[in-house]
Design a protein around this motif. Sequence first.
Motif, PDB file in Angstrom:
ATOM      1  N   ARG A  14       0.812  -1.215   0.000  1.00  0.00           N
ATOM      2  CA  ARG A  14       0.000   0.000   0.000  1.00  0.00           C
ATOM      3  C   ARG A  14       0.851   1.274   0.000  1.00  0.00           C
ATOM      4  O   ARG A  14       0.443   2.280  -0.529  1.00  0.00           O
ATOM      5  N   HIS A  15       2.019   1.234   0.602  1.00  0.00           N
ATOM      6  CA  HIS A  15       2.857   2.440   0.650  1.00  0.00           C
ATOM      7  C   HIS A  15       3.932   2.438  -0.439  1.00  0.00           C
ATOM      8  O   HIS A  15       4.998   2.999  -0.279  1.00  0.00           O
ATOM      9  N   GLN A  16       3.598   1.827  -1.584  1.00  0.00           N
ATOM     10  CA  GLN A  16       4.563   1.790  -2.681  1.00  0.00           C
ATOM     11  C   GLN A  16       4.831   3.193  -3.209  1.00  0.00           C
ATOM     12  O   GLN A  16       3.975   4.066  -3.155  1.00  0.00           O
ATOM     13  N   LYS A  17       6.031   3.389  -3.706  1.00  0.00           N
ATOM     14  CA  LYS A  17       6.466   4.675  -4.245  1.00  0.00           C
ATOM     15  C   LYS A  17       6.551   4.541  -5.759  1.00  0.00           C
ATOM     16  O   LYS A  17       7.189   3.622  -6.266  1.00  0.00           O
ATOM     17  N   GLU A  18       5.919   5.459  -6.465  1.00  0.00           N
ATOM     18  CA  GLU A  18       5.963   5.426  -7.925  1.00  0.00           C
ATOM     19  C   GLU A  18       7.358   5.832  -8.405  1.00  0.00           C
ATOM     20  O   GLU A  18       8.060   6.582  -7.733  1.00  0.00           O
ATOM     21  N   TYR A  19       7.742   5.349  -9.558  1.00  0.00           N
ATOM     22  CA  TYR A  19       9.050   5.677 -10.121  1.00  0.00           C
ATOM     23  C   TYR A  19       8.978   5.620 -11.636  1.00  0.00           C
ATOM     24  O   TYR A  19       8.043   5.072 -12.201  1.00  0.00           O
ATOM     25  N   ASP A  20       9.980   6.209 -12.283  1.00  0.00           N
ATOM     26  CA  ASP A  20      10.045   6.273 -13.736  1.00  0.00           C
ATOM     27  C   ASP A  20      11.177   5.362 -14.214  1.00  0.00           C
ATOM     28  O   ASP A  20      12.354   5.695 -14.049  1.00  0.00           O
TER      29      ASP A  20
END
Length: 189
Positions: A14-20
């Motif tokens: 749930r606390h995943q961090k988006e990235y490119d």
Amino acid sequence: MKFLVINDLHQGMRHQKEYDLEQIRNFSGLKINLGDNFDYKNCLKNDLLNLAWLDRELSACCNVKLQSNHEGITCQNDLAEFYFHGETKTLFTHGHILKKNYENYKADCQTEWQGTDRITHALKGIFNSMLRVVHFDSYNIDRACELMQMYNADTLVCGHFHPSETIDRTLLRGKRIIVLPQGVHEVEL
């Protein structure tokens, strides 16, 4: 010298961090994966194939991948706990090794990954997710200094502690500790 450091993305939680991923692919310097980017144990099972694909893609982009605690310590025996960059005298590590009683912690993680103590693991996860506080104190600093002395390093870079912003401390004798928040970071050393 610039490094791209990837840590604690926690994809599948749930606390995943988006990235490119393209930003990571296109970075021309050394790319270091400090780990805890994919949580196979706690992810929704329908996300498993997607996570495995993302993990493979991220690993292919990075020059260095280190052991961490969420990706399964027992599955990472072939990965190093540290990476020492000689030119900048910098020691990179995920950060879980800075915990008090690390050997007991590592054994607990291995037990949890073997599935014999899932209730305790779930409760710890809920507790830690609710608090999301920085557990970085004088013990962690002392342990970091010991490791820097062992490797003759001037700087230690780690993740794991999830601060809301980067902690960058210069200690006595010019030693420096950098604790990164979740994400993808360009670090200048």
